[in-house]
Enzyme design. Structure first.
Site, PDB file in Angstrom:
ATOM      1  N   GLU A   1       0.822  -1.209   0.000  1.00  0.00           N
ATOM      2  CA  GLU A   1       0.000   0.000   0.000  1.00  0.00           C
ATOM      3  C   GLU A   1       0.856   1.259   0.000  1.00  0.00           C
ATOM      4  O   GLU A   1       1.903   1.308   0.635  1.00  0.00           O
ATOM      5  CB  GLU A   1      -0.898  -0.036   1.247  1.00  0.00           C
ATOM      6  CG  GLU A   1      -1.919   1.056   1.299  1.00  0.00           C
ATOM      7  CD  GLU A   1      -2.839   0.937   2.524  1.00  0.00           C
ATOM      8  OE1 GLU A   1      -3.165  -0.193   2.938  1.00  0.00           O
ATOM      9  OE2 GLU A   1      -3.212   1.990   3.044  1.00  0.00           O
TER      10      GLU A   1
ATOM     11  N   GLU B   1      -2.759  10.831   2.949  1.00  0.00           N
ATOM     12  CA  GLU B   1      -3.921  11.018   3.816  1.00  0.00           C
ATOM     13  C   GLU B   1      -3.916  12.397   4.443  1.00  0.00           C
ATOM     14  O   GLU B   1      -2.856  12.950   4.731  1.00  0.00           O
ATOM     15  CB  GLU B   1      -3.979   9.940   4.903  1.00  0.00           C
ATOM     16  CG  GLU B   1      -4.606   8.669   4.371  1.00  0.00           C
ATOM     17  CD  GLU B   1      -4.565   7.524   5.334  1.00  0.00           C
ATOM     18  OE1 GLU B   1      -5.563   6.799   5.427  1.00  0.00           O
ATOM     19  OE2 GLU B   1      -3.527   7.333   5.983  1.00  0.00           O
TER      20      GLU B   1
END
Ligand code: NAG
Ligand code: NAG
Ligand code: NAG
Ligand code: NAG
Ligand code: NAG
Ligand code: NAG
Ligand code: NAG
Ligand code: NAG
Ligand code: NAG
Length: 361
Positions: free
Chosen positions: A120, A124
């Protein structure tokens, strides 16, 4: 003109196939999984002017907020978590996202690359921290200390679109904001003698806003998310005006040939993927494509199609196809409403975040 547009649109609709499906719940480290559908090309999705998402994206956990200049991901009420997931995978590549993050304590905006074996790469934004962005990565779903890093950027992440770009190849992983390099991670830095946590398997793109500060969540997550979300003070919206994806690999499918999860174990099935064909078809406007046809082809299409069905039937067919597309969107939206609770992805991510948060401190 009108007639040829309708005709061209019909031809386009018939020519472009609905993309095939891939793997969601197959874990390649443990199982033999069907191959992943490749992007295999470069494409920019301009999400402004209420453009609708094409079939290369799935909508999960909510409804999209189509606004004038961008696609909105809005949290209106408890546990709203609108998300889109690409139906295609990229196997190393360059991603560019133009984003305005959602404000608010407990509101997380996220742009995530994620593979079937849970490698991943993340951007964010915590809604209560207006000038910071968080970068993170995970190898095989494992939390390693120190992978989450925050950066201050100049200007507001809420009021202004910034260009968040990820460069991901087998030698380095980079996060850029507005042309400025924030961070580089190399495979050596992401590994030790035992483990290789460098993200290296084909990834989907996942974009969404979610209430990390929902009061039902664990305290660590709520704290990471900037506190408990106040649903009454919403709605909270993340806006994405543009997404560009360049797949560094050209192929039709990406196939795990063993359970190692290394990039060397991925077999690239040669060919053009259904997605790249579809995007190339969509790329030209229907009218352009029509104009590109030789006059012989135009005549042949007009004659044969008109002879069989007639223009009235064509218009009718065109409408049906459109209806089906709209229907599909609605179905997607309803089918995926939050009644299913959080998806596995959200659960897992939240868990890692919580762990990551704890270890970061
Ligand atoms: C693989 O399967 C084993 C046994 O079921 C399980 O313990 C393990 O967590 C699985 N690994 C992954 C990465 O899913
Ligand atoms: C996206 O489309 C809109 C409307 O057609 C246009 O104004 C805008 O410049 C486009 N943006 C990009 C980045 O191409
Ligand atoms: C996209 O949606 C289709 C239809 O619901 C589903 O079969 C597929 O697994 C989804 N793809 C991804 C990558 O989630
Ligand atoms: C961002 O800037 C603020 C204010 O100058 C500072 O307190 C904070 O430590 C900075 N954060 C990071 C991650 O650099
Ligand atoms: C966004 O940033 C990347 C990385 O610096 C750059 O290559 C790209 O040209 C930028 N995009 C725009 C539209 O300026
Ligand atoms: C490698 O990293 C893992 C995860 O952080 C750690 O558990 C392990 O002890 C490390 N091994 C060595 C040999 O450093
Ligand atoms: C779309 O976003 C705007 C801005 O947050 C918000 O005012 C509006 O209610 C949202 N619409 C929907 C349908 O969520
Ligand atoms: C993918 O790899 C598996 C395991 O090596 C193999 O059995 C399968 O035939 C491959 N599929 C394709 C489409 O190449
Ligand atoms: C893929 O598409 C390109 C250009 O559209 C074409 O030249 C090439 O022959 C295609 N490859 C295959 C394997 O079909």
């Amino acid at each position: 003109m009108m007639r040829s547009s309708v005709l061209a649109a019909l031809v386009a609709a018939l020519v472009s196939t609905v993309s095939a499906q891939t793997t969601t719940n197959c874990q390649p480290l443990n199982e033999t999984c069907p191959p992943d559908l490749a992007l295999g090309t470069a494409h920019t999705w301009n999400l402004s002017s209420s453009s609708q998402l094409d079939d290369t994206w799935n909508i999960t956990n909510g409804v999209m907020n189509y606004t004038e200049d961008a696609l909105g991901f809005t949290i209106n009420k408890k546990l709203d978590s609108p998300t889109i997931i690409s139906t295609f995978y990229i196997f190393f590549g360059r991603l560019e996202y133009h984003v305005r993050a959602a404000p608010g304590h407990g509101v997380i905006s996220s742009v995530v690359l994620q593979s079937d074996d849970l490698d991943e790469v993340d951007w964010e934004w915590v809604g209560s921290e207006e000038t910071t962005v968080q970068t993170n990565f995970f190898g095989k779903g494992q939390t390693i200390e120190g992978t989450a890093k925050y950066f201050n950027i100049s200007g507001s992440t809420h009021d202004t679109y910034h260009n968040y770009t990820t460069w991901w190849d087998k030698d380095k992983l980079q996060w850029w904001v507005d042309g400025q390099l924030l961070r580089t991670v190399t495979p050596a830095e992401a590994s030790n003698s035992t483990y290789d946590w460098y993200p290296q398997t084909p990834m989907t793109i996942r974009i969404g806003a979610w209430p990390g500060g929902d009061p039902s969540g664990p305290p660590g997550r709520i704290e990471w998310a900037g506190g408990v979300i106040d649903y009454n003070a919403g709605p909270y919206t993340m806006f994405v005006s543009q997404v560009s994806a360049q797949d560094f690999t050209t192929g039709k499918e990406y196939n795990y040939t063993d359970h190692s999860g290394t990039w060397e174990s991925i077999n690239v099935v040669a060919g053009n993927s259904t997605v790249s064909k579809e995007l190339n078809a969509v790329h030209l406007s229907a009218a352009q494509r029509w104009n590109n046809l030789s006059s012989g082809a135009k005549i042949a299409i007009i004659v044969s199609v008109s002879a069989v069905v007639g223009i009235g039937a064509l218009v009718f067919l065109f409408c049906c196809i459109r209806q089906r597309r709209i229907g599909k969107r609605e179905w997607n939206a309803q089918n995926n409403q939050w009644t299913q609770e959080r998806t596995d992805m959200m659960n897992m991510q939240a868990e890692w975040r919580q762990k990551g948060y704890v270890e970061m401190k």
